[in-house]
Design an enzyme around this catalytic site. Structure first.
Site, PDB file in Angstrom:
ATOM      1  N   TYR A  84       3.618   6.294  10.291  1.00  0.00           N
ATOM      2  CA  TYR A  84       2.812   5.146   9.872  1.00  0.00           C
ATOM      3  C   TYR A  84       3.683   4.092   9.188  1.00  0.00           C
ATOM      4  CZ  TYR A  84      -1.462   2.713   8.431  1.00  0.00           C
ATOM      5  OH  TYR A  84      -2.464   1.780   8.265  1.00  0.00           O
ATOM      6  N   HIS A 108       0.845  -1.196   0.000  1.00  0.00           N
ATOM      7  CA  HIS A 108       0.000   0.000   0.000  1.00  0.00           C
ATOM      8  C   HIS A 108       0.884   1.251   0.000  1.00  0.00           C
ATOM      9  CE1 HIS A 108      -4.195  -1.624   1.240  1.00  0.00           C
ATOM     10  NE2 HIS A 108      -3.508  -2.547   0.594  1.00  0.00           N
ATOM     11  N   TYR A 141      -9.463   5.504   7.437  1.00  0.00           N
ATOM     12  CA  TYR A 141      -9.713   5.777   8.859  1.00  0.00           C
ATOM     13  C   TYR A 141     -10.748   6.897   8.905  1.00  0.00           C
ATOM     14  CZ  TYR A 141      -5.433   3.152   9.968  1.00  0.00           C
ATOM     15  OH  TYR A 141      -4.485   2.157  10.096  1.00  0.00           O
ATOM     16  N   LYS A 200       0.223  -0.235  15.015  1.00  0.00           N
ATOM     17  CA  LYS A 200       1.595  -0.325  15.524  1.00  0.00           C
ATOM     18  C   LYS A 200       1.891  -1.550  16.403  1.00  0.00           C
ATOM     19  CE  LYS A 200       3.682   2.988  13.608  1.00  0.00           C
ATOM     20  NZ  LYS A 200       3.395   2.355  12.319  1.00  0.00           N
ATOM     21  N   PRO A 206      -5.226   0.128  18.493  1.00  0.00           N
ATOM     22  CA  PRO A 206      -4.877  -0.278  17.124  1.00  0.00           C
ATOM     23  C   PRO A 206      -4.930   0.838  16.082  1.00  0.00           C
ATOM     24  CG  PRO A 206      -7.005  -1.194  17.783  1.00  0.00           C
ATOM     25  CD  PRO A 206      -6.452  -0.532  18.985  1.00  0.00           C
TER      26      PRO A 206
HETATM   27  P1  RFL Z   1       0.293 -12.402  21.149  1.00  0.00           P
HETATM   28  O1  RFL Z   1      -0.139 -12.403  19.719  1.00  0.00           O
HETATM   29  O2  RFL Z   1      -0.694 -12.056  22.170  1.00  0.00           O
HETATM   30  O3  RFL Z   1       0.884 -13.848  21.445  1.00  0.00           O
HETATM   31  C1  RFL Z   1       1.220 -14.257  22.753  1.00  0.00           C
HETATM   32  C2  RFL Z   1       1.151 -15.769  22.822  1.00  0.00           C
HETATM   33  O4  RFL Z   1       1.537 -16.204  24.127  1.00  0.00           O
HETATM   34  C3  RFL Z   1       0.640 -17.208  24.576  1.00  0.00           C
HETATM   35  N1  RFL Z   1       0.625 -17.225  26.048  1.00  0.00           N
HETATM   36  C4  RFL Z   1       1.267 -18.148  26.803  1.00  0.00           C
HETATM   37  N2  RFL Z   1       2.031 -19.195  26.454  1.00  0.00           N
HETATM   38  C5  RFL Z   1       2.526 -19.969  27.472  1.00  0.00           C
HETATM   39  N3  RFL Z   1       2.296 -19.710  28.785  1.00  0.00           N
HETATM   40  C6  RFL Z   1       1.543 -18.657  29.175  1.00  0.00           C
HETATM   41  N4  RFL Z   1       1.323 -18.400  30.465  1.00  0.00           N
HETATM   42  C7  RFL Z   1       0.990 -17.836  28.157  1.00  0.00           C
HETATM   43  N5  RFL Z   1       0.199 -16.727  28.165  1.00  0.00           N
HETATM   44  C8  RFL Z   1       0.003 -16.378  26.904  1.00  0.00           C
HETATM   45  C9  RFL Z   1      -0.686 -16.817  23.968  1.00  0.00           C
HETATM   46  O5  RFL Z   1      -1.567 -17.940  23.879  1.00  0.00           O
HETATM   47  C10 RFL Z   1      -0.265 -16.286  22.595  1.00  0.00           C
HETATM   48  O6  RFL Z   1      -0.271 -17.289  21.603  1.00  0.00           O
HETATM   49  O7  RFL Z   1       1.543 -11.447  21.369  1.00  0.00           O
HETATM   50  P2  RFL Z   1       2.768 -11.073  20.383  1.00  0.00           P
HETATM   51  O8  RFL Z   1       3.349 -12.323  19.770  1.00  0.00           O
HETATM   52  O9  RFL Z   1       3.653 -10.159  21.133  1.00  0.00           O
HETATM   53  O10 RFL Z   1       2.098 -10.308  19.145  1.00  0.00           O
HETATM   54  C11 RFL Z   1       1.503  -9.051  19.344  1.00  0.00           C
HETATM   55  C12 RFL Z   1       0.375  -8.832  18.324  1.00  0.00           C
HETATM   56  O11 RFL Z   1      -0.485  -9.946  18.391  1.00  0.00           O
HETATM   57  C13 RFL Z   1      -0.392  -7.532  18.574  1.00  0.00           C
HETATM   58  O12 RFL Z   1       0.483  -6.497  18.936  1.00  0.00           O
HETATM   59  C14 RFL Z   1      -1.173  -7.054  17.334  1.00  0.00           C
HETATM   60  O13 RFL Z   1      -2.153  -7.986  16.975  1.00  0.00           O
HETATM   61  C15 RFL Z   1      -1.822  -5.696  17.580  1.00  0.00           C
HETATM   62  N6  RFL Z   1      -2.682  -5.254  16.462  1.00  0.00           N
HETATM   63  C16 RFL Z   1      -2.135  -4.660  15.346  1.00  0.00           C
HETATM   64  N7  RFL Z   1      -0.797  -4.494  15.239  1.00  0.00           N
HETATM   65  C17 RFL Z   1      -0.234  -3.959  14.105  1.00  0.00           C
HETATM   66  O14 RFL Z   1       0.988  -3.805  14.036  1.00  0.00           O
HETATM   67  N8  RFL Z   1      -1.011  -3.581  13.022  1.00  0.00           N
HETATM   68  C18 RFL Z   1      -2.359  -3.712  13.046  1.00  0.00           C
HETATM   69  O15 RFL Z   1      -2.994  -3.414  12.038  1.00  0.00           O
HETATM   70  C19 RFL Z   1      -2.986  -4.246  14.251  1.00  0.00           C
HETATM   71  N9  RFL Z   1      -4.306  -4.393  14.331  1.00  0.00           N
HETATM   72  C20 RFL Z   1      -4.075  -5.400  16.548  1.00  0.00           C
HETATM   73  C21 RFL Z   1      -4.877  -4.954  15.449  1.00  0.00           C
HETATM   74  C22 RFL Z   1      -4.690  -5.988  17.675  1.00  0.00           C
HETATM   75  C23 RFL Z   1      -6.062  -6.117  17.726  1.00  0.00           C
HETATM   76  N10 RFL Z   1      -6.614  -6.727  18.896  1.00  0.00           N
HETATM   77  C24 RFL Z   1      -7.637  -7.684  18.883  1.00  0.00           C
HETATM   78  C25 RFL Z   1      -5.998  -6.519  20.176  1.00  0.00           C
HETATM   79  C26 RFL Z   1      -6.247  -5.083  15.498  1.00  0.00           C
HETATM   80  C27 RFL Z   1      -6.847  -5.633  16.640  1.00  0.00           C
HETATM   81  C28 RFL Z   1      -8.361  -5.701  16.644  1.00  0.00           C
HETATM   82  C1  PHB Z   2      -6.610  -4.444  10.322  1.00  0.00           C
HETATM   83  O1  PHB Z   2      -6.680  -4.614   9.078  1.00  0.00           O
HETATM   84  O2  PHB Z   2      -6.970  -5.333  11.114  1.00  0.00           O
HETATM   85  C2  PHB Z   2      -6.120  -3.151  10.834  1.00  0.00           C
HETATM   86  C3  PHB Z   2      -5.529  -2.256   9.966  1.00  0.00           C
HETATM   87  C4  PHB Z   2      -5.085  -1.031  10.443  1.00  0.00           C
HETATM   88  C5  PHB Z   2      -5.224  -0.717  11.782  1.00  0.00           C
HETATM   89  C6  PHB Z   2      -5.807  -1.621  12.661  1.00  0.00           C
HETATM   90  C7  PHB Z   2      -6.261  -2.852  12.183  1.00  0.00           C
HETATM   91  O3  PHB Z   2      -4.815   0.494  12.227  1.00  0.00           O
END
Ligand code: RFL
Ligand code: PHB
Length: 401
Positions: free
Chosen positions: A391, A72, A201, A297, A293
């Site tokens: 970004y 993108h 957004y 980041k 989110p």
């Molecule tokens: P995770 O993905 O939470 O993985 C952690 C893992 O550890 C396990 N765990 C354990 N394992 C053993 N013993 C224990 N006691 C444990 N406790 C937990 C869990 O089961 C899990 O598998 O952390 P990690 O790897 O640091 O990754 C981080 C990302 O997942 C997170 O920052 C992003 O998803 C955030 N996020 C976004 N980030 C972006 O850079 N760009 C985006 O567009 C973006 N969109 C989002 C998002 C997060 C969202 N939610 C739901 C919070 C959109 C959403 C809606």
């Molecule tokens: C997504 O596609 O899940 C998404 C994209 C951008 C954001 C947050 C979530 O800032």
């Protein structure tokens, strides 16, 4: 059982770190609380910074991302119906982001780990880091009814916000910074073509909305909702109706709706734990920090932590320089705080805080400040460049010599 680096958590942080370390010949074992399928069921991020994409390439796991990921060059912000283009490529001297789902990256990393014959214990219960301040830490856990002790040199706590690693640092040795937002995001995934070629957004009086995507045939949309709302309160029809009201009119007119594949509500939070290292334990990704989110980041900050720890572990083992581990926390936190600031700022400008608590000023004054702030940044090329530079992501910091 013995390994060099014990990794707790098989989310994107743990899996990417494991893959990079293995490439350098550094042994590692991952302990994950749930099943692989459960990890893959969490629909989260979609936007990868170039630094993240390069790290995935360095790990040798980029084949599908490079084939199927969508580059993108920009995104849009709509403010009460008017559309503004943030030309990422033009404003940053050629930098872009990749649209490729967290689920896909996780799947690719899991496949690569399995193909390389690296060990992961899924459904590991009672995972507990021990003696992290000593020279011989270990992690105990239960798997299929058996108790294990994994001896190691270092422990990477990649276990997300609710994990055990952060809690292992005594409360008087860590400081936690937090802001909880008074609303959440309701996300919906559907097999429908995206309503626009770029993300939009949307700031709207009814609340924030985001139009995102996973592919040419799969869309991801979000709505700002009160924290009191439950997923069950929102039928697909109610979601689409509300989304149409918040999207720019011309976009709403072309919106293709369909049944949801997934729907969930995520609370919004800014959170940082300092320091990110304690003895031989390192906190990585969501285990140490959470961002709302709005700036895309979260996953990208996790990746920059991984990049820093990977460089440090490589120096420890290849250059026999164990002292360099003390650099981890400061380097990681500098980038983390910048991402926190950007995500907080974007969230403030784009959401409707209504009559909610906004700090030490009344809600109406806060609203005017934020409207004016957004208006200034969107209508100035320098302003748009500031948004674009953050970004696409700031460069990763190198270790000190
Ligand atoms: P995770 O993905 O939470 O993985 C952690 C893992 O550890 C396990 N765990 C354990 N394992 C053993 N013993 C224990 N006691 C444990 N406790 C937990 C869990 O089961 C899990 O598998 O952390 P990690 O790897 O640091 O990754 C981080 C990302 O997942 C997170 O920052 C992003 O998803 C955030 N996020 C976004 N980030 C972006 O850079 N760009 C985006 O567009 C973006 N969109 C989002 C998002 C997060 C969202 N939610 C739901 C919070 C959109 C959403 C809606
Ligand atoms: C997504 O596609 O899940 C998404 C994209 C951008 C954001 C947050 C979530 O800032």
């Amino acid at each position: 059982m013995k390994t060099q680096v014990a990794i707790i958590g098989a989310g994107p942080s743990g899996l990417l770190l494991g893959q990079l370390l293995a490439k350098q010949g550094i042994s590692n074992i991952i302990l994950e609380r749930v099943t692989g399928d459960y990890v893959l069921g969490r629909i989260r991020a979609g936007i990868l910074e170039q630094g993240f994409a390069d790290l995935v390439r360095e790990a040798g796991v980029a084949e599908r991302m490079d084939a199927d990921g969508d580059v993108h060059d920009g995104f849009e912000i709509s403010a009460n119906g008017e559309r503004y283009h943030i030309d990422l490529k033009g404003l940053t001297g050629g930098k872009t982001v990749v649209c490729y789902g967290q689920v896909e990256i996780t799947q690719d990393l899991m496949d690569a780990r399995e193909a390389a014959g690296l060990t992961t214990y899924y459904e590991a219960a009672d995972v507990q880091p021990l003696n992290v301040k000593s020279d011989s830490p270990s992690v105990t856990f239960t798997h299929a009814g058996e108790q294990y002790e994994l001896e190691c040199d270092y422990i990477a706590g990649c276990d997300g916000f609710h994990g055990v690693s952060r809690q292992t640092i005594p409360a008087d040795k860590r400081t936690e910074f937090e802001r909880v937002y008074p609303f959440g995001w309701l996300g919906l995934l559907s097999d429908t073509p995206p309503c626009n070629s770029e993300l939009i957004y949307c700031k709207h009086e009814r609340g924030f909305a985001l139009a995102s995507m996973r592919s040419e045939t799969r869309s991801r949309y979000y709505l700002q909702v009160p924290l009191t709302d439950k997923v069950e309160d929102w039928s697909d029809e109610a979601f689409w109706d509300e989304l149409k009201k918040r999207l720019p009119e011309d976009v709403a007119a072309g919106l293709v709706t369909g049944p949801s594949i997934e729907k969930s509500i995520a609370p919004l939070r800014s959170f940082v734990c300092e320091p990110m290292q304690y003895g031989r334990l390192f906190l990585v990704g969501d285990a140490a920090h959470i961002v709302p989110p709005t700036g895309a980041k979260g996953l990208n900050l996790a990746a920059s932590d991984v990049a820093t720890l990977y460089k440090i572990m490589t120096r420890v083992y290849k250059d026999n320089d164990p002292e360099c581990i003390t650099q981890y926390s400061d380097i990681a936190l500098r980038r983390v705080w910048n991402g926190e600031r950007f995500s907080w700022w974007m969230s403030n400008m784009l959401h409707n805080f209504g009559q909610m608590e906004t700090g030490d000023m009344d809600a109406a004054t806060f609203k005017r400040f934020m409207e004016s702030e957004l208006d200034y940044y969107l209508n100035s090329e320098n302003g748009r460049r500031v948004i674009a530079e953050q970004y696409v992501g700031l460069p990763y910091e190198e270790l000190a010599p």
